[in-house]
Design a protein around this motif. Structure first.
Motif, mmCIF file in Angstrom:
data_model
loop_
_atom_site.group_PDB
_atom_site.id
_atom_site.type_symbol
_atom_site.label_atom_id
_atom_site.label_comp_id
_atom_site.label_asym_id
_atom_site.label_seq_id
_atom_site.Cartn_x
_atom_site.Cartn_y
_atom_site.Cartn_z
ATOM 1 N N LEU A 37 -4.146 1.015 -13.023
ATOM 2 C CA LEU A 37 -3.499 0.031 -12.086
ATOM 3 C C LEU A 37 -2.235 0.965 -11.469
ATOM 4 O O LEU A 37 -1.521 1.342 -12.133
ATOM 5 N N HIS A 38 -2.467 1.008 -9.934
ATOM 6 C CA HIS A 38 -1.423 1.432 -9.217
ATOM 7 C C HIS A 38 -0.600 0.147 -8.777
ATOM 8 O O HIS A 38 -1.011 -0.340 -7.723
ATOM 9 N N MET A 39 0.436 -0.131 -9.305
ATOM 10 C CA MET A 39 1.210 -1.273 -8.616
ATOM 11 C C MET A 39 2.283 -0.805 -7.609
ATOM 12 O O MET A 39 2.694 0.185 -7.691
ATOM 13 N N ASN A 40 2.724 -1.683 -6.726
ATOM 14 C CA ASN A 40 3.692 -1.475 -5.816
ATOM 15 C C ASN A 40 3.164 -0.423 -4.650
ATOM 16 O O ASN A 40 3.879 0.254 -4.123
ATOM 17 N N LYS A 41 1.753 -0.140 -4.708
ATOM 18 C CA LYS A 41 1.200 0.856 -4.020
ATOM 19 C C LYS A 41 0.155 0.198 -2.924
ATOM 20 O O LYS A 41 -0.904 -0.276 -3.400
ATOM 21 N N ARG A 42 0.396 0.161 -1.735
ATOM 22 C CA ARG A 42 -0.446 -0.448 -0.736
ATOM 23 C C ARG A 42 -1.324 0.600 -0.239
ATOM 24 O O ARG A 42 -0.858 1.534 0.104
ATOM 25 N N VAL A 43 -2.498 0.564 -0.113
ATOM 26 C CA VAL A 43 -3.494 1.210 0.543
ATOM 27 C C VAL A 43 -3.167 1.107 1.828
ATOM 28 O O VAL A 43 -3.596 0.112 2.564
ATOM 29 N N THR A 44 -3.196 2.337 2.465
ATOM 30 C CA THR A 44 -2.867 2.209 4.040
ATOM 31 C C THR A 44 -4.089 2.972 4.750
ATOM 32 O O THR A 44 -4.132 2.818 6.018
ATOM 33 N N GLN A 45 -5.154 3.727 4.197
ATOM 34 C CA GLN A 45 -6.026 4.321 4.628
ATOM 35 C C GLN A 45 -7.267 4.570 3.963
ATOM 36 O O GLN A 45 -7.091 4.881 2.729
#
Lengths: 834, 103
Positions: A76-84
């Motif tokens: 789980l990567h919290m606080n990380k928005r996928v941008t690409q």
């Protein structure tokens, strides 16, 4: 085998539900990585309103906490928005540079709140209502400021306004349209809603268009100004004017988007490696914002990710329930009506009740309920099933429960019940424990609630109440199960009807063959499907199929009724309730010989011997020398009779004799559920024929035949089928009706449930209008029963006693002596009657 | 007494069925599943004491005939979300005969 890599962008309810479903189907197929923009695990966004209202805490609404991801091996990567998304190299890149490779990518990016593009919309104190952060900000503002304005009089806006009011703010709801929730309510219901919200202290500014938001001295918002020049003080402005699917990521990656990310019926985007579910999706032109359809999408998506490939999402009809404590509101479908529709309205303004159903071609196409939503799920079910309601029309508005269910004091409104109210009278479950389980375990379906609390898991009479409690606790997340396509059980996705059809057409003649043909998920099936399959095979192949005792419930295997202490009851058949002194003497002698602890005259006009040990059953049967009464089975039970014209001074027909003949004709008949009949000799109906599966009432000129009644959990008066002249015709009509039920009902449907589903019109068409069809049905019934043997007689006979099946009744005893191998088990063959 | 006791030939337990073994210490249910595996449990459901031997057997589980509680045959534990456990006995099959340990 190397695991495939599954990456999910978004950590919300729809996406996580997909992963949960996937883990159930294929726990080891993927290495899973989840990216979430928020600093939390997965929580129930729908319950943010109760959090805002101070009724629940964030902890209460967590569905999957951080530990859950670890326990299930999910990164789980919290606080990380996928941008690409790099579709060439098949990897995703987050805002902070974190990368993850994928074989399959699941987009579950949800939606963004729409912010009105008016001057001042970026001021401090102007927020949307979407996530935990917004909720925290509102709670914070409520403790410092006084004036709140909520823009948007829809579901979300009203929930926010209610919460802020409860937190002590002075709240005004601003709405562009002339009435509240115009997408869910008609004007009348919206007016009632507004009145009761006003009574709670909320204020409304309708038909007002926002011009700008004005900053105060501190730089924070201080007022709202409308197009008409009017202003209102505002220290907090919540925009709840709508949501927009978050398609930014998908669009940037070149995926086809319209209002949302476009997917097909298997939830795939235009890149087949990339799936999408939830609010970010556009499916057949519709982007859904309520959680129930999103869960349906999740289930389909998981099925395909798990490489099962047998499920399609074809869109959903949605219903809405408002989660404002103390207000009951339900709407579904086309509630405004249009060309060709008609309305039934029940309006009681001072009682605070308003119900409107919109009908088209004898079907419900929409409805609004205000104040009394108890029947919301029932109407919704009728709507989704497209059921013809012509026969129900007279009492449709009064709901499903206008005839009392037994066991909960006739109460039918869950919202008013105190926590210590006993909802389930069978298992002693109170409302409070149900609500607690729903919140703590994150339950969404009736089945989950049954499993965890046992409420409505026994007789089922409180099902409606439990559904209401579920609906009022989880709000819009609750969707009644779709019974029009009911899978046989958890072992398969095929329906009862599909399976019955294939059994006949494909000539499937054993349980393993049927399970193999439909690729059953669980080895040996389960306790739901095995008895059902056994019956379906028996019904389809009456002479060829070899009954599987191990797939029968113990009562049918032992041909006696198991009691709470593990002993059995023995009930011989007494045709039509007519006995003789000799028979009674024999029963009395057997009862004394085996020291039977209890002897009871039953409601079905027979005699029950209670407390017989299993190993004594064959001996008791042998001594009785009477046929089995089948009092234990999904089978013919009794034909109850009154004394009729032979003795009764009012009797006009010989009901006793007809009862006996009917019971003889139907003897040894298995069925989807128990079948009870009664014959009365005159309209005084002393045999209570109008609450039986088939009830016959004698009149001077012949016999009236009634069907699909029930005297149990829910009293159901039977419906008139036909009037005939002779006893022979009664046999034919009754037999044909029962055979139709045997061939077409789902296992464990009583006749009433089946007729409610297919409609009395259909039954009349098959039984009354179609004479040749009726005769054929009756012939098939007679043929099926021609070589059925009496099970007691069979077990008592000597050849059967030497079979392995006979061991069922013989325990292996080491009770009284030192045990040693070898000779002890010889004793097994003793103890059986000769 | 520590020893294996022969209770009956395997073929005398119906497949997907059971036999009851009465002992001085109460009834023991000996199950045979679809793969001819044999299990032995105290014949008492952890829920309300129902005779598990009379239940429907599927895979490695049995459903109690009284209220449908499902019990794992290999551990005696009730299947989630139900809770509870019934005593498990050691059992083996040798040359087609079923033996129980320490009856």
């Amino acid at each position: 085998m190397k695991k495939l890599k599954l990456v999910m962008a978004g950590n919300g309810m729809a996406g996580m539900r997909t992963l949960e479903e996937l883990l159930k189907l294929a726990p080891n197929l993927y290495d899973i990585t989840v990216f979430g923009a928020e600093p939390h695990g997965n929580y129930n966004r729908i319950l943010l309103s109760p959090v805002l209202a101070g009724e629940m805490t964030i902890k209460d609404i967590m569905l999957n906490d951080v530990d859950w991801y670890a326990q299930n091996g999910i990164t789980l990567h919290m606080n990380k928005r996928v941008t690409q998304i790099d579709r060439m190299r098949r990897k995703v890149i987050a805002a902070d540079g974190t990368e993850a490779d994928y074989d399959r990518l699941l987009l579950a990016t949800g939606s963004n709140p729409v912010m009105l593009p008016v001057p001042g919309s970026d001021l401090p104190g102007v927020i949307a209502y979407r996530d935990i952060k917004d909720t925290d900000e509102m709670i914070e503002a409520a403790s410092h400021y006084r004036h709140a304005v909520v823009i948007g009089g829809g579901l979300l806006g009203l929930e926010a306004a209610n919460g802020l009011k409860l937190r002590g703010m002075d709240v005004t709801v601003v709405h562009l349209m002339p009435w509240l929730m115009e997408r869910q309510l008609d004007r009348t219901a919206a007016g009632l809603l507004q009145q009761s919200l006003e009574a709670k202290g909320l204020k409304f500014a309708l038909e007002k268009q926002t011009a700008e938001l004005i900053a105060g001295e501190s730089g924070r918002v201080s007022a709202i100004k409308f197009k008409d020049g009017e202003t209102l003080p505002a220290d907090l402005v919540v925009m709840a004017v709508g949501i927009r699917p978050d398609t930014g990521l998908a669009e940037a990656a070149g995926l086809h988007c319209e209002r949302g990310v476009v997917v097909n019926d298997t939830m795939q985007t235009y890149d087949p490696r990339i799936y999408a579910v939830g609010e970010c999706v556009s499916h057949r032109g519709i982007a859904y914002g309520l959680v129930a359809p999103l869960f349906e999408q999740a289930k389909v998506c998981a099925n395909h990710l798990a490489q099962f490939g047998i499920s399609r999402y074809t869109g959903s009809v949605t219903s809405t329930k408002l989660k404002v404590t103390g207000i009951d509101l339900f709407s579904a479908g086309d509630f405004t009506g249009s060309e060709g529709t008609e309305e039934i309205v029940l309006s009681d303004p001072s009682g605070g009740v308003y119900k409107k159903l919109v009908l088209k071609d004898d079907k419900i196409v929409g409805g609004v309920l205000y104040g009394d939503t108890a029947d919301g799920s029932w109407y919704f079910q009728l709507l989704r099933d497209g059921q013809n309601i012509r026969e129900l029309r007279n009492h449709l508005m009064f709901g499903q429960n206008h005839l009392g269910n037994a066991g909960y004091q006739g109460r039918s409104n869950a919202a008013d019940l105190p926590d210590d109210f006993e909802v389930c009278g069978c298992n002693g479950v109170c409302k409070g424990s149900i609500v607690k389980a729903i919140k703590e375990k994150g339950l969404f379906t009736l089945n989950d609630v049954r499993k965890h609390t046992k409420a409505s898991a026994s007789c089922g009479s409180c099902t409606g109440l439990v559904e209401q409690i579920l609906a009022s606790t989880v709000g819009g997340a609750y969707q009644p199960a779709d019974v029009s396509r009911k899978a046989l059980c958890g072992c398969t996705d095929y329906t009862h009807e599909e399976i019955r059809k294939a059994i006949v057409e494909r000539k499937l003649k054993s349980i393993p063959e049927a399970m193999g043909f439909f690729e059953w998920r669980n080895v040996n099936g389960c306790t739901s499907c095995r008895p059902a399959l056994n019956y379906y095979l028996l019904c389809a192949w009456p002479h060829d199929y070899r009954d599987d005792p191990q797939s029968r419930f113990i009562n049918e295997r032992a041909h006696a009724n198991i009691q709470k202490d593990g002993t059995y009851s023995v009930m011989p058949r007494i045709y039509g309730g007519m006995t003789t002194p000799a028979q009674l003497k024999r029963i009395a002698e057997v009862a004394e010989k085996y020291a039977v602890p209890a002897v009871k005259v039953t409601g079905g006009q027979r005699i029950d011997l209670l407390g017989v040990k299993k190993e004594n059953l064959p001996k008791v049967w042998a001594d009785l020398g009477m046929p089995s009464g089948f009092a234990y089975g999904k089978s013919i039970r009794t034909v109850k009779t009154c004394v009729g014209s032979e003795w009764c001074r009012f009797g006009v027909q010989d009901s006793t004799n007809l009862g006996i003949v009917l019971e003889q004709a139907l003897d040894r008949m298995w069925a989807p559920h128990k079948v009870k009949l009664a014959v009365s000799g005159c309209p005084r109906n002393c045999a209570e024929a109008t609450i039986k599966d088939v009830g016959i009432v004698g009149v001077d000129s012949g016999w009236e035949i009634y069907v699909a009644g029930n005297g149990g959990i829910k009293a159901e008066v039977s419906q008139f089928l036909a009037k005939v002249k002779s006893a022979e015709e009664v046999m034919e009509y009754a037999g044909a009706f029962i055979q139709l039920y045997r061939e077409e009902a789902r296992y464990l449907d009583r006749t009433v449930h089946w007729v409610q589903r297919v409609g009395m019109d259909y039954v009349k068409k098959r039984i009354v209008a179609d004479a040749a069809g009726r005769q054929a049905l009756y012939q098939r019934l007679k043929d099926a029963l021609r070589d059925e043997k009496d099970p007691w007689e069979e077990i008592v006979c000597a050849t059967w006693q030497r079979s392995v099946a006979a061991r069922e009744f013989v325990p292996i005893s080491f009770q009284s002596q030192q045990l040693h191998s070898g000779e002890d088990h010889e004793r097994m063959d003793n103890g059986m009657p000769a | 007494m520590s020893e294996w006791t022969m209770v009956c030939p395997l073929e005398e337990i119906p497949r997907l069925g059971s036999r009851v073994v009465q002992t001085g210490d109460g009834d023991v249910a000996v199950f045979r599943n679809g793969a001819d595996e044999v299990f032995a449990l105290r014949d008492q459901c952890p829920h309300k004491g129902g005779p598990l031997s009379q239940g429907i057997v599927f895979d490695r589980r049995v459903a109690c005939p009284l209220h449908g509680t499902t019990v794992h045959l290999d551990s005696g534990e009730a299947a989630a979300p139900d809770k509870g456990c019934t005593h498990k006995y050691r059992v083996r099959v040798d040359k087609g005969d079923v033996y129980l340990w320490n009856l």
